[in-house]
Write a protein that holds these residues in place. Structure first.
Motif, PDB file in Angstrom:
ATOM      1  N   ASP A  36     -36.777 -42.185  10.186  1.00 60.11           N
ATOM      2  CA  ASP A  36     -37.197 -43.516   9.727  1.00 60.11           C
ATOM      3  C   ASP A  36     -36.958 -44.498  10.876  1.00 60.11           C
ATOM      4  O   ASP A  36     -36.085 -44.281  11.713  1.00 60.11           O
ATOM      5  CB  ASP A  36     -36.402 -43.954   8.491  1.00 60.11           C
ATOM      6  CG  ASP A  36     -37.145 -45.007   7.661  1.00 60.11           C
ATOM      7  OD1 ASP A  36     -37.478 -44.703   6.496  1.00 60.11           O
ATOM      8  OD2 ASP A  36     -37.381 -46.115   8.170  1.00 60.11           O
ATOM      9  N   LYS A  37     -37.699 -45.605  10.871  1.00 62.38           N
ATOM     10  CA  LYS A  37     -37.476 -46.615  11.911  1.00 62.38           C
ATOM     11  C   LYS A  37     -36.405 -47.614  11.510  1.00 62.38           C
ATOM     12  O   LYS A  37     -35.950 -48.391  12.343  1.00 62.38           O
ATOM     13  CB  LYS A  37     -38.787 -47.350  12.222  1.00 62.38           C
ATOM     14  CG  LYS A  37     -39.333 -48.183  11.091  1.00 62.38           C
ATOM     15  CD  LYS A  37     -40.630 -48.853  11.524  1.00 62.38           C
ATOM     16  CE  LYS A  37     -41.278 -49.547  10.324  1.00 62.38           C
ATOM     17  NZ  LYS A  37     -42.581 -50.080  10.629  1.00 62.38           N
ATOM     18  N   GLU A  62     -39.539 -44.900  15.771  1.00 65.11           N
ATOM     19  CA  GLU A  62     -40.889 -45.349  15.421  1.00 65.11           C
ATOM     20  C   GLU A  62     -41.782 -44.106  15.465  1.00 65.11           C
ATOM     21  O   GLU A  62     -42.041 -43.556  16.538  1.00 65.11           O
ATOM     22  CB  GLU A  62     -41.330 -46.423  16.427  1.00 65.11           C
ATOM     23  CG  GLU A  62     -42.777 -46.839  16.317  1.00 65.11           C
ATOM     24  CD  GLU A  62     -43.182 -47.266  14.922  1.00 65.11           C
ATOM     25  OE1 GLU A  62     -42.641 -48.248  14.400  1.00 65.11           O
ATOM     26  OE2 GLU A  62     -44.075 -46.602  14.352  1.00 65.11           O
ATOM     27  N   LEU A  63     -42.246 -43.688  14.300  1.00 60.14           N
ATOM     28  CA  LEU A  63     -42.989 -42.427  14.224  1.00 60.14           C
ATOM     29  C   LEU A  63     -44.322 -42.476  14.960  1.00 60.14           C
ATOM     30  O   LEU A  63     -44.824 -41.433  15.401  1.00 60.14           O
ATOM     31  CB  LEU A  63     -43.249 -42.073  12.755  1.00 60.14           C
ATOM     32  CG  LEU A  63     -42.013 -41.683  11.943  1.00 60.14           C
ATOM     33  CD1 LEU A  63     -42.276 -41.843  10.461  1.00 60.14           C
ATOM     34  CD2 LEU A  63     -41.608 -40.244  12.248  1.00 60.14           C
ATOM     35  N   LEU A  69     -41.990 -38.750  19.102  1.00 63.74           N
ATOM     36  CA  LEU A  69     -41.992 -37.887  17.915  1.00 63.74           C
ATOM     37  C   LEU A  69     -41.948 -36.412  18.330  1.00 63.74           C
ATOM     38  O   LEU A  69     -41.148 -35.624  17.804  1.00 63.74           O
ATOM     39  CB  LEU A  69     -43.246 -38.182  17.080  1.00 63.74           C
ATOM     40  CG  LEU A  69     -43.379 -37.433  15.755  1.00 63.74           C
ATOM     41  CD1 LEU A  69     -42.243 -37.782  14.807  1.00 63.74           C
ATOM     42  CD2 LEU A  69     -44.720 -37.753  15.080  1.00 63.74           C
ATOM     43  N   ALA A  70     -42.792 -36.061  19.297  1.00 66.75           N
ATOM     44  CA  ALA A  70     -42.835 -34.665  19.756  1.00 66.75           C
ATOM     45  C   ALA A  70     -41.491 -34.260  20.346  1.00 66.75           C
ATOM     46  O   ALA A  70     -40.977 -33.157  20.071  1.00 66.75           O
ATOM     47  CB  ALA A  70     -43.952 -34.497  20.787  1.00 66.75           C
ATOM     48  N   SER A  71     -40.887 -35.166  21.106  1.00 72.60           N
ATOM     49  CA  SER A  71     -39.620 -34.804  21.737  1.00 72.60           C
ATOM     50  C   SER A  71     -38.495 -34.691  20.690  1.00 72.60           C
ATOM     51  O   SER A  71     -37.656 -33.781  20.752  1.00 72.60           O
ATOM     52  CB  SER A  71     -39.365 -35.814  22.864  1.00 72.60           C
ATOM     53  OG  SER A  71     -38.086 -36.239  22.898  1.00 72.60           O
ATOM     54  N   ALA A  72     -38.515 -35.574  19.671  1.00 73.98           N
ATOM     55  CA  ALA A  72     -37.501 -35.477  18.604  1.00 73.98           C
ATOM     56  C   ALA A  72     -37.650 -34.165  17.826  1.00 73.98           C
ATOM     57  O   ALA A  72     -36.664 -33.471  17.548  1.00 73.98           O
ATOM     58  CB  ALA A  72     -37.638 -36.666  17.650  1.00 73.98           C
ATOM     59  N   PRO A 116     -48.903 -37.630  10.355  1.00 74.48           N
ATOM     60  CA  PRO A 116     -48.881 -36.330   9.659  1.00 74.48           C
ATOM     61  C   PRO A 116     -49.612 -35.222  10.417  1.00 74.48           C
ATOM     62  O   PRO A 116     -49.133 -34.080  10.494  1.00 74.48           O
ATOM     63  CB  PRO A 116     -49.573 -36.642   8.322  1.00 74.48           C
ATOM     64  CG  PRO A 116     -49.288 -38.085   8.089  1.00 74.48           C
ATOM     65  CD  PRO A 116     -49.319 -38.723   9.455  1.00 74.48           C
ATOM     66  N   PHE A 117     -50.779 -35.546  10.997  1.00 78.52           N
ATOM     67  CA  PHE A 117     -51.538 -34.551  11.772  1.00 78.52           C
ATOM     68  C   PHE A 117     -50.669 -34.001  12.909  1.00 78.52           C
ATOM     69  O   PHE A 117     -50.578 -32.791  13.141  1.00 78.52           O
ATOM     70  CB  PHE A 117     -52.804 -35.241  12.309  1.00 78.52           C
ATOM     71  CG  PHE A 117     -53.610 -34.428  13.270  1.00 78.52           C
ATOM     72  CD1 PHE A 117     -54.390 -33.362  12.845  1.00 78.52           C
ATOM     73  CD2 PHE A 117     -53.610 -34.739  14.634  1.00 78.52           C
ATOM     74  CE1 PHE A 117     -55.145 -32.619  13.749  1.00 78.52           C
ATOM     75  CE2 PHE A 117     -54.360 -33.997  15.537  1.00 78.52           C
ATOM     76  CZ  PHE A 117     -55.127 -32.939  15.097  1.00 78.52           C
ATOM     77  N   MET A 118     -50.000 -34.931  13.612  1.00 80.65           N
ATOM     78  CA  MET A 118     -49.154 -34.548  14.753  1.00 80.65           C
ATOM     79  C   MET A 118     -47.980 -33.678  14.282  1.00 80.65           C
ATOM     80  O   MET A 118     -47.658 -32.649  14.902  1.00 80.65           O
ATOM     81  CB  MET A 118     -48.644 -35.845  15.405  1.00 80.65           C
ATOM     82  CG  MET A 118     -47.787 -35.628  16.605  1.00 80.65           C
ATOM     83  SD  MET A 118     -48.815 -35.024  17.969  1.00 80.65           S
ATOM     84  CE  MET A 118     -47.588 -34.953  19.260  1.00 80.65           C
ATOM     85  N   LEU A 119     -47.338 -34.094  13.193  1.00 80.35           N
ATOM     86  CA  LEU A 119     -46.178 -33.318  12.709  1.00 80.35           C
ATOM     87  C   LEU A 119     -46.609 -31.921  12.254  1.00 80.35           C
ATOM     88  O   LEU A 119     -45.891 -30.941  12.476  1.00 80.35           O
ATOM     89  CB  LEU A 119     -45.473 -34.073  11.575  1.00 80.35           C
ATOM     90  CG  LEU A 119     -44.527 -35.168  12.060  1.00 80.35           C
ATOM     91  CD1 LEU A 119     -44.107 -36.072  10.910  1.00 80.35           C
ATOM     92  CD2 LEU A 119     -43.290 -34.548  12.736  1.00 80.35           C
ATOM     93  N   ILE A 120     -47.779 -31.840  11.645  1.00 87.38           N
ATOM     94  CA  ILE A 120     -48.275 -30.518  11.235  1.00 87.38           C
ATOM     95  C   ILE A 120     -48.526 -29.661  12.479  1.00 87.38           C
ATOM     96  O   ILE A 120     -48.121 -28.492  12.544  1.00 87.38           O
ATOM     97  CB  ILE A 120     -49.536 -30.654  10.348  1.00 87.38           C
ATOM     98  CG1 ILE A 120     -49.183 -31.307   9.010  1.00 87.38           C
ATOM     99  CG2 ILE A 120     -50.179 -29.284  10.128  1.00 87.38           C
ATOM    100  CD1 ILE A 120     -50.374 -31.734   8.172  1.00 87.38           C
ATOM    101  N   LYS A 121     -49.170 -30.262  13.491  1.00 90.88           N
ATOM    102  CA  LYS A 121     -49.406 -29.516  14.750  1.00 90.88           C
ATOM    103  C   LYS A 121     -48.093 -29.001  15.335  1.00 90.88           C
ATOM    104  O   LYS A 121     -48.007 -27.896  15.833  1.00 90.88           O
ATOM    105  CB  LYS A 121     -50.043 -30.442  15.794  1.00 90.88           C
ATOM    106  CG  LYS A 121     -51.524 -30.615  15.638  1.00 90.88           C
ATOM    107  CD  LYS A 121     -52.052 -31.685  16.578  1.00 90.88           C
ATOM    108  CE  LYS A 121     -52.173 -31.198  18.011  1.00 90.88           C
ATOM    109  NZ  LYS A 121     -53.245 -30.203  18.161  1.00 90.88           N
ATOM    110  N   LEU A 122     -47.053 -29.850  15.271  1.00 92.38           N
ATOM    111  CA  LEU A 122     -45.775 -29.474  15.893  1.00 92.38           C
ATOM    112  C   LEU A 122     -45.035 -28.391  15.102  1.00 92.38           C
ATOM    113  O   LEU A 122     -44.378 -27.531  15.685  1.00 92.38           O
ATOM    114  CB  LEU A 122     -44.876 -30.717  16.015  1.00 92.38           C
ATOM    115  CG  LEU A 122     -45.332 -31.770  17.038  1.00 92.38           C
ATOM    116  CD1 LEU A 122     -44.581 -33.080  16.821  1.00 92.38           C
ATOM    117  CD2 LEU A 122     -45.111 -31.259  18.461  1.00 92.38           C
TER     118      LEU A 122
END
Ligand SMILES: NC(=O)c1ccc[n+]([C@@H]2O[C@H](COP(=O)([O-])OP(=O)(O)OC[C@H]3O[C@@H](n4cnc5c(N)ncnc54)[C@H](O)[C@@H]3O)[C@@H](O)[C@H]2O)c1
Length: 246
Positions: A36-37, A62-63, A69-72, A116-122
């Motif tokens: 969360d931010k 900040e998502l 986001l990718a690094s976290a 969401p798209f990015m998190l799914i990819k990751l």
């Protein structure tokens, strides 16, 4: 409905529906990764779950900063497989099509669709490799029926439904289910603070159960979809709206 042995990443966990998810997932035995931010709400929640002996990692961020986001996610995945993803974080920029500018539309789409798209990819590759995974996306009744004065939000939430069904088609054979919940009006801090009473009353008038929903009522359905009890459900879009939008 046990979530023991699983590790769930929940976005927008500091308050509202995300917080209710975190609490219910913890009660059901999941380890948690909460993003969360809002540092105040997230740290308070993380501290209280930690004191209660729950396994929890928190990241204030900040998502929409996709590199961060990718690094976290990369860092957090080193501590163990994340096999449940709840894409919950969101915000609203009300406005009609004529009044809202493209920047307004894109900022809403970025948190509701791109993140969401990015998190799914990751996270999907590791879920696939494990042969088990659960993705639950939080859409909205507005995503199904549209909302006057809510063009950006409704468009983004409709895209969440398209994302859900497309990814469900891609990864069903790998043991990963992908579903969406469509909440109706829900009593969260944002609704209580920013939505005028007359707009709330108008929605409640169209809600079969004649009342606002509680965050736990949405979170319990998300927890069900994340559990083995929902093993034969994928690509579903489930209204949790007290009958609004049927
Ligand atoms: N409350 C409702 O009536 C309702 C109805 C339908 C759908 N929804 C959806 O449910 C989800 C949760 O809603 P809520 O009412 O609990 O929201 P909320 O505004 O009460 O909480 C959202 C949380 O997400 C975090 N967040 C938002 N944008 C972020 C960003 N860019 N980076 C990091 N954190 C961010 C906020 O800090 C906050 O803690 C949202 O996707 C919302 O669109 C809510």
């Amino acid at each position: 409905m046990s979530l023991k042995g699983h590790r769930a990443l929940i976005t927008g966990a500091g308050q509202g529906i995300g917080r209710a998810c975190a609490e219910i997932f913890a009660e059901r035995g999941a380890e948690l990764v909460l993003l969360d931010k809002n540092a105040d709400t997230l740290r308070e929640l993380g501290g209280s779950l930690d004191r209660a002996g729950m396994g929890v990692s928190t990241r204030v961020m900040e998502l929409t900063d996709l590199d961060a986001l990718a690094s976290a996610v990369h860092d957090l995945s080193r501590d163990g497989l994340i096999d449940i993803l709840v894409n919950n974080a969101g915000f609203d920029r009300p406005g009609t099509t004529v009044k809202l500018d493209c920047e307004g539309l894109e900022s809403v789409a970025r948190i509701h669709v791109t993140v969401p798209f990015m998190l799914i990819k990751l996270l999907l590759p590791a879920m696939r490799e494990a042969g088990w995974g659960r993705i639950v996306n939080v859409s909205s009744i507005y995503g199904a029926i549209g909302g006057k004065g809510e063009v950006a939000y409704s468009t983004a939430k409709a895209a969440v439904i398209g994302l859900t069904k497309s990814v469900a088609r891609e990864c069903g054979r790998d043991g990963v289910t992908v579903n969406a919940v469509l909440p109706g009006l829900t009593r969260t801090p944002t609704i209580e603070t920013f939505m005028a009473e007359k707009y709330r009353e108008a929605i409640i008038a169209e809600t079969m159960l004649g009342r606002i929903g509680e965050p736990e009522e949405i979170a319990r359905v998300i927890a069900f979809l994340a559990s083995d009890d929902a093993s034969y459900i994928t690509g579903a879009t489930i209204p949790v709206s007290g009958g609004w939008g049927i």
